[in-house]
Design a protein around this motif. Structure first.
Motif, PDB file in Angstrom:
ATOM      1  N   GLN A  20       0.836  -1.190   0.000  1.00 21.92           N
ATOM      2  CA  GLN A  20       0.000   0.000   0.000  1.00 21.92           C
ATOM      3  C   GLN A  20       0.881   1.254   0.000  1.00 21.92           C
ATOM      4  O   GLN A  20       1.923   1.286   0.636  1.00 21.92           O
ATOM      5  N   LYS A  75       2.407   4.894   0.867  1.00 22.30           N
ATOM      6  CA  LYS A  75       2.544   5.627   2.121  1.00 22.30           C
ATOM      7  C   LYS A  75       1.649   6.867   2.084  1.00 22.30           C
ATOM      8  O   LYS A  75       1.127   7.249   1.046  1.00 22.30           O
ATOM      9  N   ALA A  76       1.541   7.508   3.234  1.00 22.18           N
ATOM     10  CA  ALA A  76       0.602   8.630   3.371  1.00 22.18           C
ATOM     11  C   ALA A  76       0.876   9.750   2.377  1.00 22.18           C
ATOM     12  O   ALA A  76      -0.065  10.394   1.883  1.00 22.18           O
ATOM     13  N   SER A  84       2.773   9.408  -0.528  1.00 26.84           N
ATOM     14  CA  SER A  84       3.184   8.916  -1.842  1.00 26.84           C
ATOM     15  C   SER A  84       2.498   9.735  -2.932  1.00 26.84           C
ATOM     16  O   SER A  84       1.315  10.051  -2.830  1.00 26.84           O
ATOM     17  N   GLU A 133       7.648   9.374   4.776  1.00 25.04           N
ATOM     18  CA  GLU A 133       6.217   9.131   4.580  1.00 25.04           C
ATOM     19  C   GLU A 133       5.837   9.087   3.108  1.00 25.04           C
ATOM     20  O   GLU A 133       4.661   9.060   2.770  1.00 25.04           O
ATOM     21  N   GLY A 134       6.854   9.108   2.214  1.00 19.30           N
ATOM     22  CA  GLY A 134       6.593   8.846   0.802  1.00 19.30           C
ATOM     23  C   GLY A 134       6.740  10.008  -0.143  1.00 19.30           C
ATOM     24  O   GLY A 134       6.665   9.821  -1.371  1.00 19.30           O
ATOM     25  N   SER A 158      16.535   6.663   1.208  1.00 21.08           N
ATOM     26  CA  SER A 158      15.507   6.619   0.154  1.00 21.08           C
ATOM     27  C   SER A 158      16.181   6.303  -1.177  1.00 21.08           C
ATOM     28  O   SER A 158      16.628   5.194  -1.382  1.00 21.08           O
ATOM     29  N   ASN A 176      -1.181  14.202   6.870  1.00 21.05           N
ATOM     30  CA  ASN A 176      -1.383  12.751   6.766  1.00 21.05           C
ATOM     31  C   ASN A 176      -2.793  12.337   6.408  1.00 21.05           C
ATOM     32  O   ASN A 176      -3.110  11.147   6.388  1.00 21.05           O
TER      33      ASN A 176
END
Length: 702
Positions: free
Chosen positions: A434, A436-437, A439, A463-464, A488, A679
């Motif tokens: 899934q 990330k918040a 992404s 957090e993406g 990353s 978020n």
């Protein structure tokens, strides 16, 4: 050492000698150097294998084992963990239960019953293509030059003539068990061949040692490349010659930065997308040519290509010198072209779908061509967008080669659909983690070379989000970028020097971000400094510095940000790092405190103005963030200590003791506060102030 003109010979005898006797290690080595050349295969494309004799853990007897790149892997970065290991005899015995091509997909589950190393990667759909061939080392790649021949109208004939029958030919067929049997049949009928060309797909080559396979692969690709380039030279031009002349490099980048947010907003109709732009010579040669309108709608031939790029690109009907001053007018033009593309894709889906086909996916384009300017790709993250661009450049190379030697032919639309909406591909998509918040989002954090800014950037990255670091200190920027890339990737983190007091510097930074990622979603105004002096000692120069960097800097950055956010028309967030001092009055703080108060009210004003654009503006009020913070440079610590009648060394504990929670505030605490606004849990909140000060009663907002 052999020499090649069109591929890179990267074999290192000394390195290979260190691996001698370990065929799996040599497989990995060979795979990595093959994957290092994008002319040979793309990220995630192709497959390599070797066969060894191992001790069966159940019987203790020697058994033949095939080691092959596992599902979803990449040969350029392959490690042993990315290999699948299978019993060769068990894999080949699956012919006893194979019920025919109509039941092809059920064979994939049976591969699991053939696994030798239970800790290995899941086998890919290409497994039987390697398993039925007897050679110890096999390379299955997608070289541009080979696919150009495989995708040519008379590719079979060209292959036979070029290689004097030493390379076999298997017509297009979807990868799977049956194609593995077809490869075996081709070899059985011509046992002396040294490779097989797969129609519209790619190339199989082999050898009995890792080096023999490697050199055989390069030799075949080199010969294909040489033949194509000779044909190009004879023809004198490619793609029918140039139709338009490319704009200058500077103009191209300016136009690309102008249009990218418009494209990103439209591509993000369902899910926020990240962009990638290229205006390489090969891309310009194609997109400015007379044959663009003929070739681009045909789409790519190799299934690995169009799985990344969609069935065909969108060609923008825009002048290279389009005026973007009235962006709404341009947006209207582009939006109509997107509607046409979505309708085309829906028709493609509805015409080709089967009773059990997965639901139609996002109908927006992945590849967008702007003649005269360059090529954009949009995907769920930067790496996927970049790789899609690389794949379409490979497709351009294939078209170029096919047209030089014959006529380019793409896969029939039904065959392409059967790959794109293959149930096994859908299952692979469903297994993906899934998002990330954050992404699919892009964040620019001012003053992120260290301290609070770097902590915020790190949090949003984890957090993406894609991060654009900026600061006026190049060394601090470089150090922070190195640190963040370690957690990353280079795709996800970039940097640009920016002075928040200079409108031109800010405009260039946002232009860079639009070129790099396609636009912007999150802007954190964090840049600041502090000067603590009694009013008698406070100079006009001090005052101007404070106001130029904080309220004025916040104003100019926000102004540039809003222009991009409005172009995208998908909302966004502005978070301003203000201060407890914007509310609480204290001694020796007239310049800093009033500048912070101006920032706080500017935040409220912007929230009131931008709500109709779905742009949320919120503030975080820190206090006494001492660790790694630049705020303590330039005499601030001494000034505050003097104001409170204590020493500089006593400041941290002094600040902690005066809070209700008796806690020291860290940069990470401010980063967490920012994330709380982003978020998704507070997506209907704007104009708010969040205090992160350990509890200072005088700083309570209400």
């Amino acid at each position: 050492m052999k020499t090649y003109k069109y591929v890179n010979y990267l074999w290192d005898d000394q390195k290979a000698a260190e691996l001698e006797g370990d065929e799996v290690a040599l497989l990995i080595y060979r795979s990595n150097i093959l994957g290092a050349d994008l002319r040979i295969t793309n990220y995630g494309g192709g497959n390599t294998s070797c066969k060894t004799v191992e001790k069966d853990p159940l019987t203790g007897n020697p058994v033949d084992v095939m080691w092959i790149k596992g599902s979803g892997g990449d040969i350029g970065t392959l490690t042993k963990k990315g290999l699948a290991a299978l019993y060769v005899d068990k894999l080949r015995s699956l012919t006893n239960v194979y019920r025919g091509i109509e039941y092809e997909d059920e064979m994939v589950q049976l591969f699991n019953h053939c696994i030798f190393d239970l800790g290995s990667k899941a086998p890919s759909i290409d497994t039987p293509l390697h398993g039925f061939l007897p050679f110890k080392h096999i390379d299955h790649l997608h070289p541009d030059a080979a696919i150009a021949i495989a995708a040519a109208k008379d590719g079979n004939k060209i292959t036979q003539e070029l290689f004097n029958g030493e390379i076999g030919w298997v017509e297009w067929q979807r990868p799977g068990f049956d194609l593995g049997l077809k490869l075996k049949q081709c070899l059985d009928e011509s046992p002396n061949i040294k490779g097989i060309m797969l129609g519209s797909h790619g190339l199989f080559t082999w050898g009995n040692t890792a080096y023999e396979s490697y050199v055989n692969t390069l030799d075949v690709i080199e010969k294909c490349s040489e033949f194509i380039e000779e044909s190009v030279q004879k023809n004198g031009s490619v793609f029918g010659g140039a139709k338009i002349v490319a704009e200058t490099a500077e103009s191209r980048k300016k136009q690309a930065a102008n249009v990218a947010p418009l494209l990103r907003g439209l591509c993000s109709e369902k899910t926020r997308m990240i962009g990638h732009f290229t205006d390489s010579d090969r891309v310009l040669e194609f997109i400015n040519s007379n044959d663009l309108e003929k070739l681009a709608p045909l789409g790519t031939s190799c299934p690995d290509h169009f799985l990344r790029t969609k069935i065909q690109p969108l060609i923008l009907d825009l002048a290279p010198n389009e005026d973007f001053s009235d962006y709404k007018n341009t947006l209207q033009k582009i939006e109509a072209q997107f509607v046409d593309y979505r309708n085309m894709y829906a028709d493609y889906y509805n015409t080709c779908k089967h009773d059990n086909s997965p639901a139609m996916r996002d109908a927006n384009p992945v590849v967008i061509i702007y003649p005269g300017i360059g090529m954009f790709t949009f995907a769920k993250d930067k790496q996927t967008a970049r790789v899609a661009s690389e794949f379409f450049v490979n497709a351009i190379n294939v078209m170029r080669g096919s047209e030089a030697i014959s006529d380019y032919t793409a896969l029939p639309r039904q065959e392409a659909f059967n790959i794109e909406y293959w149930l096994l591909e859908e299952a692979k998509l469903q297994r993906m983690p899934q998002p990330k918040a954050l992404s699919g989002k892009i964040a620019l954090v001012t003053g992120s070379g260290g301290g609070i800014g770097a902590a915020i950037a790190k949090k949003l990255l984890l957090e993406g989000a894609c991060i654009v670091l900026n600061d006026i200190n190049q060394q601090r920027l470089d150090e922070t970028q190195v640190e963040l890339v370690k957690i990353s990737s280079k795709d996800q983190v970039d940097q640009v020097l920016m002075d928040v007091t200079d409108a031109n510097s800010i405009a260039k930074a946002f232009e860079y971000a639009a070129l790099k990622y396609g636009g912007m979603d999150i802007i954190v105004n964090n840049a600041g400094l502090s000067i603590s002096k009694p009013i008698a000692e406070h100079t006009i120069e001090d005052w101007d510095i404070l106001y130029n960097i904080m309220p004025k800097g916040q104003f100019i950055v926000s102004k540039c940000a809003v222009a991009i956010l409005r172009k995208q028309n998908i909302g966004g967030d502005i978070i301003n790092i203000v201060s407890k001092n914007s509310i609480v009055a204290g001694p020796n703080n007239v310049g800093y405190g009033s500048a912070k108060a101006a920032q706080a009210h500017l935040s409220r004003l912007l929230a009131a103005e931008l709500g109709s654009d779905k742009i949320r503006v919120n503030s975080v009020n820190p206090d006494a963030v001492i660790v790694n913070s630049n705020i303590w440079a330039g005499g601030w610590a001494e000034g505050r200590a003097k104001a409170y009648g204590i020493t500089v060394e006593e400041l941290p504990q002094y600040y902690a003791n005066r809070t209700l929670l008796k806690e020291m505030i860290l940069p990470e605490d401010i980063a967490n506060a920012c994330f709380s606004f982003l978020n998704g849990l507070l997506e209907k909140s704007t104009g708010n102030i969040l205090n992160v000060d350990g509890g200072v009663a005088m700083g309570f907002v209400r």
